[in-house]
Enzyme design. Structure first.
Site, PDB file in Angstrom:
ATOM      1  N   MET A 155      68.554  32.666  26.356  1.00 31.96           N
ATOM      2  CA  MET A 155      68.041  31.469  27.045  1.00 31.96           C
ATOM      3  C   MET A 155      68.741  31.321  28.399  1.00 31.96           C
ATOM      4  O   MET A 155      69.404  30.339  28.688  1.00 31.96           O
ATOM      5  CB  MET A 155      68.261  30.238  26.162  1.00 31.96           C
ATOM      6  CG  MET A 155      67.611  28.959  26.642  1.00 31.96           C
ATOM      7  SD  MET A 155      65.823  29.048  26.802  1.00 31.96           S
ATOM      8  CE  MET A 155      65.279  28.273  25.270  1.00 31.96           C
ATOM      9  N   GLY A 156      68.546  32.323  29.243  1.00 35.92           N
ATOM     10  CA  GLY A 156      69.032  32.228  30.621  1.00 35.92           C
ATOM     11  C   GLY A 156      67.900  31.707  31.493  1.00 35.92           C
ATOM     12  O   GLY A 156      67.015  30.990  31.023  1.00 35.92           O
ATOM     13  N   ARG A 157      67.945  32.081  32.763  1.00 33.38           N
ATOM     14  CA  ARG A 157      66.915  31.583  33.695  1.00 33.38           C
ATOM     15  C   ARG A 157      65.498  31.940  33.247  1.00 33.38           C
ATOM     16  O   ARG A 157      64.605  31.097  33.191  1.00 33.38           O
ATOM     17  CB  ARG A 157      67.152  32.188  35.092  1.00 33.38           C
ATOM     18  CG  ARG A 157      68.136  31.454  35.949  1.00 33.38           C
ATOM     19  CD  ARG A 157      68.282  32.177  37.279  1.00 33.38           C
ATOM     20  NE  ARG A 157      68.859  33.485  37.053  1.00 33.38           N
ATOM     21  CZ  ARG A 157      70.133  33.797  37.283  1.00 33.38           C
ATOM     22  NH1 ARG A 157      70.936  32.915  37.797  1.00 33.38           N
ATOM     23  NH2 ARG A 157      70.593  35.008  37.019  1.00 33.38           N
ATOM     24  N   ILE A 158      65.290  33.228  32.931  1.00 34.44           N
ATOM     25  CA  ILE A 158      63.919  33.672  32.619  1.00 34.44           C
ATOM     26  C   ILE A 158      63.513  33.181  31.227  1.00 34.44           C
ATOM     27  O   ILE A 158      62.375  32.748  31.014  1.00 34.44           O
ATOM     28  CB  ILE A 158      63.789  35.204  32.752  1.00 34.44           C
ATOM     29  CG1 ILE A 158      64.164  35.629  34.189  1.00 34.44           C
ATOM     30  CG2 ILE A 158      62.364  35.655  32.426  1.00 34.44           C
ATOM     31  CD1 ILE A 158      64.250  37.132  34.414  1.00 34.44           C
ATOM     32  N   ARG A 239      64.694  44.685  28.827  1.00 33.44           N
ATOM     33  CA  ARG A 239      65.061  46.095  28.966  1.00 33.44           C
ATOM     34  C   ARG A 239      64.629  46.843  27.710  1.00 33.44           C
ATOM     35  O   ARG A 239      64.827  46.375  26.580  1.00 33.44           O
ATOM     36  CB  ARG A 239      66.572  46.253  29.154  1.00 33.44           C
ATOM     37  CG  ARG A 239      67.079  45.881  30.552  1.00 33.44           C
ATOM     38  CD  ARG A 239      66.601  46.855  31.628  1.00 33.44           C
ATOM     39  NE  ARG A 239      67.084  46.549  32.954  1.00 33.44           N
ATOM     40  CZ  ARG A 239      66.436  45.783  33.857  1.00 33.44           C
ATOM     41  NH1 ARG A 239      65.278  45.235  33.541  1.00 33.44           N
ATOM     42  NH2 ARG A 239      66.941  45.599  35.059  1.00 33.44           N
ATOM     43  N   GLU A 268      61.944  55.140  29.576  1.00 35.86           N
ATOM     44  CA  GLU A 268      61.073  54.558  30.586  1.00 35.86           C
ATOM     45  C   GLU A 268      60.988  55.515  31.758  1.00 35.86           C
ATOM     46  O   GLU A 268      62.045  55.901  32.276  1.00 35.86           O
ATOM     47  CB  GLU A 268      61.654  53.205  31.022  1.00 35.86           C
ATOM     48  CG  GLU A 268      60.654  52.356  31.737  1.00 35.86           C
ATOM     49  CD  GLU A 268      61.151  50.925  31.956  1.00 35.86           C
ATOM     50  OE1 GLU A 268      61.483  50.239  30.986  1.00 35.86           O
ATOM     51  OE2 GLU A 268      61.209  50.533  33.124  1.00 35.86           O
ATOM     52  N   HIS A 287      56.555  48.154  33.578  1.00 34.58           N
ATOM     53  CA  HIS A 287      57.705  47.419  34.134  1.00 34.58           C
ATOM     54  C   HIS A 287      57.306  46.704  35.438  1.00 34.58           C
ATOM     55  O   HIS A 287      57.882  46.979  36.511  1.00 34.58           O
ATOM     56  CB  HIS A 287      58.891  48.368  34.360  1.00 34.58           C
ATOM     57  CG  HIS A 287      60.218  47.662  34.366  1.00 34.58           C
ATOM     58  ND1 HIS A 287      61.398  48.237  33.972  1.00 34.58           N
ATOM     59  CD2 HIS A 287      60.555  46.397  34.747  1.00 34.58           C
ATOM     60  CE1 HIS A 287      62.399  47.380  34.108  1.00 34.58           C
ATOM     61  NE2 HIS A 287      61.909  46.248  34.578  1.00 34.58           N
ATOM     62  N   ALA A 289      56.810  43.093  35.608  1.00 34.39           N
ATOM     63  CA  ALA A 289      56.857  41.630  35.468  1.00 34.39           C
ATOM     64  C   ALA A 289      57.243  40.922  36.769  1.00 34.39           C
ATOM     65  O   ALA A 289      56.779  39.819  37.036  1.00 34.39           O
ATOM     66  CB  ALA A 289      57.808  41.235  34.339  1.00 34.39           C
TER      67      ALA A 289
HETATM   68  C1  DGY Z   1      64.905  43.222  37.102  1.00 34.62           C
HETATM   69  O1  DGY Z   1      64.965  42.663  38.198  1.00 34.62           O
HETATM   70  O2  DGY Z   1      65.900  43.453  36.431  1.00 34.62           O
HETATM   71  C2  DGY Z   1      63.544  43.574  36.598  1.00 34.62           C
HETATM   72  O3  DGY Z   1      63.586  44.342  35.472  1.00 34.62           O
HETATM   73  C3  DGY Z   1      62.695  44.235  37.664  1.00 34.62           C
HETATM   74  O4  DGY Z   1      62.412  43.316  38.626  1.00 34.62           O
END
Ligand code: DGY
Length: 325
Positions: A155-158, A239, A268, A287, A289
């Protein structure tokens, strides 16, 4: 006076490159594919700055090959590709790009969740490939989002931005697992901090937003999938190595869990003949997002500003090893 030399391992948006070019002697790797480890090592030998990507391994050996290196700016919020301890030991500052990609990444994770829940990719292919002959009362059934339980790992920023969308937009109950308490999420979204087992067993949707570190690597394996609901959907936009690929393949194939949507994989990129691609209940994107014009531009500027600050001898605007002065 000669300008400091900086190697940029790929063509990032112009806004960042322009900023660097005004102040530095910049070399940019222009191939579509990343430079090899050996190439980066050779390129940084005379450099004071390195602007790296998440695909570049930056370790002690590479740093030792670059005696003038003062600053490494990763064009990503994650920096598991960099040996930060080795950088700190050598007095090299390391920066990342937090904040500017939070909303774009959460938007995308949310889109992945919806796509998996409502089988959107399957539906698109069905229509496109000429199978749509009538309206099917029993066909294409998926899972509801409204009012479901979402589990946030990290539960960080994202993680918070994802939970916000789920709770405020879709009335979801929010559970989270994190080493730290997030009071803001608890107060603002009614989020409940739980242990990992509870997160696994109670989530209808489980979205991964933690960083990759020794405690999260391989965290999702057979045992964890067995604890999840058979209707659960796993979303990974963090990740790839946090999830054991083979175990996930089996769990999806055998319907131990219902679906997965992955923006990151291990390895990946995932080879094009990998069996995960054959499963209709698995959505895989490359990858992407953070891939909006706005976010990627801001990341480029932020990474360039980190380089410039490091070259001046200042603390970086977003430095991950602030102990290096
Ligand atoms: C990050 O910033 O760590 C993402 O995986 C790619 O933008």
């Amino acid at each position: 006076m000669s300008k400091p030399r900086v190697f940029v391992t790929r063509e990032i948006p112009e806004a960042g490159l322009e900023l660097l070019r005004q102040n530095c002697d910049v070399e940019v790797w222009t191939d579509l594919l990343p430079p090899s480890y050996e190439v980066i090592k050779a390129k940084v030998a005379e450099c004071e700055g390195l602007l790296s990507l998440l695909t570049d391994r930056v370790d002690a050996e590479l740093m030792d090959a670059a005696p003038k290196l003062k600053v490494i700016a990763n064009y990503a919020v994650g920096y598991d590709n960099i040996d930060v301890d080795a950088a700190t030991a050598r007095g090299i500052k390391v920066g990342n790009t937090p904040g500017v990609l939070t909303e774009a990444t959460a938007d995308f994770a949310f889109c992945l969740m919806c796509a998996a829940a409502r089988r959107i990719v399957e539906g698109v292919l069905y229509a496109r490939n000429g199978h749509w002959h009538t309206w099917e009362p029993r066909g294409h059934l998926g899972q509801e989002l409204w009012g479901a339980t979402i589990g946030i790992l990290g539960m960080g920023r994202i993680g918070y931005a994802m939970a916000y969308r789920a709770h405020r937009g879709f009335n979801m109950r929010v559970l989270y697992h994190d080493v730290r308490e997030n009071e803001h999420a608890e107060q603002n979204l009614g989020a409940q901090r739980v242990d990992l087992d509870t997160l696994l067993s109670e989530s209808d949707y489980l979205s991964i937003h933690t960083d990759l570190n020794p405690s999260t690597e391989g965290l999702f394996g057979r045992e964890e999938f067995a604890k999840m609901k058979d209707r659960a959907v796993l979303i990974n936009s963090a990740r790839g190595p946090i999830v054991q690929t083979e175990a996930l393949y089996e769990a999806l194939r055998d319907r131990v869990i219902w679906a997965a949507a992955l923006d990151v994989t291990d390895p990946e990129p995932l080879p094009s003949d990998h069996p995960l691609y054959t499963l209709p209940n698995c959505i895989i994107t490359p990858h992407i997002a953070s891939a909006t014009y706005t976010s990627r531009n801001r990341m480029a500027v932020m990474a360039a500003e980190n380089i410039l600050a490091g070259l001046r001898g200042d603390t970086l605007p977003t430095q991950v090893n602030p102990e290096v002065k």
